[in-house]
Motif scaffolding. Sequence first.
Motif, PDB file in Angstrom:
ATOM      1  N   PHE A  32       0.945  -1.110   0.072  1.00 18.39           N
ATOM      2  CA  PHE A  32       0.088   0.012   0.092  1.00 18.39           C
ATOM      3  C   PHE A  32       0.900   1.404  -0.121  1.00 18.39           C
ATOM      4  O   PHE A  32       1.409   1.742   1.076  1.00 18.39           O
ATOM      5  CB  PHE A  32      -0.981   0.118   1.214  1.00 18.39           C
ATOM      6  N   VAL A  33       1.194   1.562  -1.240  1.00 20.51           N
ATOM      7  CA  VAL A  33       2.199   2.935  -1.397  1.00 20.51           C
ATOM      8  C   VAL A  33       1.633   4.253  -1.986  1.00 20.51           C
ATOM      9  O   VAL A  33       0.510   3.852  -2.500  1.00 20.51           O
ATOM     10  CB  VAL A  33       3.420   2.556  -2.340  1.00 20.51           C
ATOM     11  N   VAL A  35       1.179   7.472  -4.317  1.00 20.82           N
ATOM     12  CA  VAL A  35       1.627   7.902  -5.555  1.00 20.82           C
ATOM     13  C   VAL A  35       2.646   9.437  -5.524  1.00 20.82           C
ATOM     14  O   VAL A  35       3.496   9.547  -6.436  1.00 20.82           O
ATOM     15  CB  VAL A  35       0.555   8.528  -6.616  1.00 20.82           C
ATOM     16  N   THR A  36       2.721   9.883  -4.191  1.00 16.78           N
ATOM     17  CA  THR A  36       3.691  10.919  -3.931  1.00 16.78           C
ATOM     18  C   THR A  36       5.138  10.468  -3.815  1.00 16.78           C
ATOM     19  O   THR A  36       6.164  11.112  -4.103  1.00 16.78           O
ATOM     20  CB  THR A  36       3.369  11.694  -2.677  1.00 16.78           C
ATOM     21  N   ASP A  37       5.171   9.021  -3.775  1.00 16.28           N
ATOM     22  CA  ASP A  37       6.566   8.387  -3.972  1.00 16.28           C
ATOM     23  C   ASP A  37       7.013   8.178  -5.193  1.00 16.28           C
ATOM     24  O   ASP A  37       8.168   7.964  -5.421  1.00 16.28           O
ATOM     25  CB  ASP A  37       6.347   7.014  -3.119  1.00 16.28           C
ATOM     26  N   PHE A  38       6.186   8.632  -6.092  1.00 14.00           N
ATOM     27  CA  PHE A  38       6.574   8.513  -7.619  1.00 14.00           C
ATOM     28  C   PHE A  38       6.650  10.055  -8.330  1.00 14.00           C
ATOM     29  O   PHE A  38       6.358   9.894  -9.417  1.00 14.00           O
ATOM     30  CB  PHE A  38       5.740   7.471  -8.326  1.00 14.00           C
ATOM     31  N   GLY A  39       6.506  10.894  -7.455  1.00 13.32           N
ATOM     32  CA  GLY A  39       6.666  12.317  -8.139  1.00 13.32           C
ATOM     33  C   GLY A  39       5.380  13.182  -7.883  1.00 13.32           C
ATOM     34  O   GLY A  39       5.435  14.132  -8.311  1.00 13.32           O
ATOM     35  N   ALA A  40       4.122  12.649  -7.498  1.00 16.55           N
ATOM     36  CA  ALA A  40       2.981  13.123  -7.353  1.00 16.55           C
ATOM     37  C   ALA A  40       2.865  14.170  -6.365  1.00 16.55           C
ATOM     38  O   ALA A  40       3.829  14.222  -5.399  1.00 16.55           O
ATOM     39  CB  ALA A  40       1.830  12.366  -7.159  1.00 16.55           C
ATOM     40  N   VAL A  57       2.131   2.106 -13.613  1.00 15.09           N
ATOM     41  CA  VAL A  57       2.797   1.203 -14.439  1.00 15.09           C
ATOM     42  C   VAL A  57       4.383   0.708 -13.904  1.00 15.09           C
ATOM     43  O   VAL A  57       4.766  -0.628 -13.994  1.00 15.09           O
ATOM     44  CB  VAL A  57       3.276   2.019 -15.872  1.00 15.09           C
ATOM     45  N   SER A  58       4.965   1.429 -13.243  1.00 16.26           N
ATOM     46  CA  SER A  58       6.336   1.121 -12.619  1.00 16.26           C
ATOM     47  C   SER A  58       6.472   0.694 -11.232  1.00 16.26           C
ATOM     48  O   SER A  58       7.578   0.239 -11.073  1.00 16.26           O
ATOM     49  CB  SER A  58       7.348   2.257 -13.142  1.00 16.26           C
ATOM     50  N   SER A  59       5.677   1.070 -10.458  1.00 18.98           N
ATOM     51  CA  SER A  59       5.857   0.577  -9.271  1.00 18.98           C
ATOM     52  C   SER A  59       5.563  -0.818  -8.765  1.00 18.98           C
ATOM     53  O   SER A  59       6.198  -1.503  -7.844  1.00 18.98           O
ATOM     54  CB  SER A  59       4.696   1.112  -8.256  1.00 18.98           C
ATOM     55  N   GLY A  60       4.894  -1.714  -9.610  1.00 15.18           N
ATOM     56  CA  GLY A  60       4.682  -3.128  -9.343  1.00 15.18           C
ATOM     57  C   GLY A  60       3.634  -3.627  -8.483  1.00 15.18           C
ATOM     58  O   GLY A  60       3.446  -4.467  -7.968  1.00 15.18           O
ATOM     59  N   ARG A  61       2.963  -2.264  -7.892  1.00 12.76           N
ATOM     60  CA  ARG A  61       2.081  -2.516  -6.813  1.00 12.76           C
ATOM     61  C   ARG A  61       0.735  -2.453  -7.418  1.00 12.76           C
ATOM     62  O   ARG A  61       0.438  -1.834  -8.568  1.00 12.76           O
ATOM     63  CB  ARG A  61       2.351  -1.323  -5.974  1.00 12.76           C
ATOM     64  N   LYS A  62      -0.078  -3.142  -6.746  1.00 11.66           N
ATOM     65  CA  LYS A  62      -1.605  -3.500  -7.229  1.00 11.66           C
ATOM     66  C   LYS A  62      -2.669  -2.463  -6.549  1.00 11.66           C
ATOM     67  O   LYS A  62      -3.612  -2.252  -6.933  1.00 11.66           O
ATOM     68  CB  LYS A  62      -2.105  -4.585  -7.023  1.00 11.66           C
ATOM     69  N   LEU A  63      -1.881  -1.911  -5.331  1.00  7.72           N
ATOM     70  CA  LEU A  63      -2.910  -0.995  -4.678  1.00  7.72           C
ATOM     71  C   LEU A  63      -2.185   0.335  -4.292  1.00  7.72           C
ATOM     72  O   LEU A  63      -1.017   0.180  -3.672  1.00  7.72           O
ATOM     73  CB  LEU A  63      -3.371  -1.708  -3.462  1.00  7.72           C
ATOM     74  N   LEU A  64      -2.437   1.424  -4.789  1.00  8.26           N
ATOM     75  CA  LEU A  64      -1.814   2.763  -4.592  1.00  8.26           C
ATOM     76  C   LEU A  64      -2.817   3.716  -4.025  1.00  8.26           C
ATOM     77  O   LEU A  64      -3.765   4.012  -4.441  1.00  8.26           O
ATOM     78  CB  LEU A  64      -1.436   3.129  -6.018  1.00  8.26           C
ATOM     79  N   LEU A  65      -2.208   4.529  -3.150  1.00 15.91           N
ATOM     80  CA  LEU A  65      -3.096   5.720  -2.479  1.00 15.91           C
ATOM     81  C   LEU A  65      -2.711   6.999  -3.131  1.00 15.91           C
ATOM     82  O   LEU A  65      -1.590   7.220  -3.656  1.00 15.91           O
ATOM     83  CB  LEU A  65      -2.625   5.869  -1.209  1.00 15.91           C
ATOM     84  N   ILE A  66      -3.937   7.686  -3.511  1.00 13.57           N
ATOM     85  CA  ILE A  66      -3.868   9.099  -4.059  1.00 13.57           C
ATOM     86  C   ILE A  66      -4.122   9.941  -2.700  1.00 13.57           C
ATOM     87  O   ILE A  66      -5.266  10.287  -2.555  1.00 13.57           O
ATOM     88  CB  ILE A  66      -4.929   9.287  -5.153  1.00 13.57           C
ATOM     89  N   PRO A  67      -3.249  10.613  -2.227  1.00 15.83           N
ATOM     90  CA  PRO A  67      -3.387  11.460  -0.985  1.00 15.83           C
ATOM     91  C   PRO A  67      -4.441  12.666  -1.172  1.00 15.83           C
ATOM     92  O   PRO A  67      -4.431  13.113  -2.397  1.00 15.83           O
ATOM     93  CB  PRO A  67      -1.944  11.713  -0.338  1.00 15.83           C
TER      94      PRO A  67
END
Length: 458
Positions: A32-33, A35-40, A57-67
């Motif tokens: 559970f990561v 999107v701010t960890d990827f530049g947002a 596309v690149s995180s390899g994660r299936k569950l992402l948080l948009i804060p």
Amino acid sequence: MPMTKPTSEQVTFLAAGSGATQRTALEKLRDFVSVTDFGAVADGTTDNTAAILAAAVSSGRKLLLIPYNVKYNRSTLLSSVTMPDDVVFIDWSGINDFSASGETTKHFGIVSRDSAPDDTHFAVDSGHHAIINLNNFGTAGSVSASVRAATIAWSSGQFALGPSDKQGFRGAALEQFAKSGGSDHWIKSLRSLAPWVAIGGNYERWASGQVIAAIGVYRATGSNHYVSASTGTTGSTTPTHTSGTVSDGGVNWTWVDSADRTVWAMREDGRAGIGSTSFAATWRHKVSAVDASGNYSFEGEATGASKVAALKLFPTDAGSAVLPTPYLAANANGLNIMRSDGSTNIVRFTDNEGMIARELVLVFTSNASTGATPSVDGISVLSVENSSATTITGFSGGSEGQFIHLYFLNANTTLQTSATFTLAGSVNVTPSAGSVVTMMKVPPGISNRWVEVSRSIK
């Protein structure tokens, strides 16, 4: 704030002290990561669509948080061909819908570009009593405070064109609880926000300066939907008409339907309506403007062999007791007006035999002084008892094909033949007491007159 991922040392330490089960839970937590960890950037203004897509596309994660406060374009994100189908976003941004005053929407939920059969679901599971609670405390403004509206909305996409402060979701329909307008009742309603043809056409907000390259393009303005009847660049006159085709100064627009149309509604006092918001009647059904034929029909179908379809009405007396009344019933023998106890029919209508009346009841009216042209609306027997010599030269009212029986209680009345009142042999008559003369009204297409059918002179 972005969620902090546990370090590998923390995972190793906790795993050593708590066993394999605890370690597995922490490893799942790392999935559970944010999107701010990827530049947002969570500043409320930066367009983070590309950064969110890169995370998917690149995180390899299936569950992402948009804060909260991360701005992006949902339509662009979900329509990207590189967006994975199996990635799910938990959207806590709360800023990516309508932003105009009075149209603000706070959106929190699940976002994914799924494909059948792996649809994304929002579920509430419970072993006892699952509840979804919609709270409106009336503090958002005077309108909200007065109606306490709570709504479940369905949208069919996202606006890409039109005024920048209205590029939120395309409204399709909503189910709503609120205070009924004009009365102190709560009401539950299902409202259509756009006709299906506009939804299928991916309608957009109308704005001046738009290039309309084809006929059949849909636009919405205010509470109306229109379809282009010509091509060109939209002018400066916003369409507001509710019928026909009108130019905006550059493109011709044909009105399709009014948005926010009530499909059905039910009020707490038992009044309900389909296709109409009028509660003048307890139950009302109005055919919608989107019905091409405009015809209205009420249908009720029985289930099983040799069953009856019936329509019953239940009036009450001065003491609120239900009164027995005849009712309408259809069976294999035809359409019947039944006695209130259902023992037999009063009148039967069939395709082959027409109307068959079990008994004919005549409607009497008494006139001590008829005058020259007594009214015969809604009656079949006119009891005539003039106190002095009176001449009847015709009738007022009446309907085509109506029969009227004149029953004379004395000999003070004379019937006078005329162009619209034809007696046998075209001769005036003064019936004696106890006599009966029967007249029929001939339809206007034939002669538009009352004609004597028979007489019984005592």
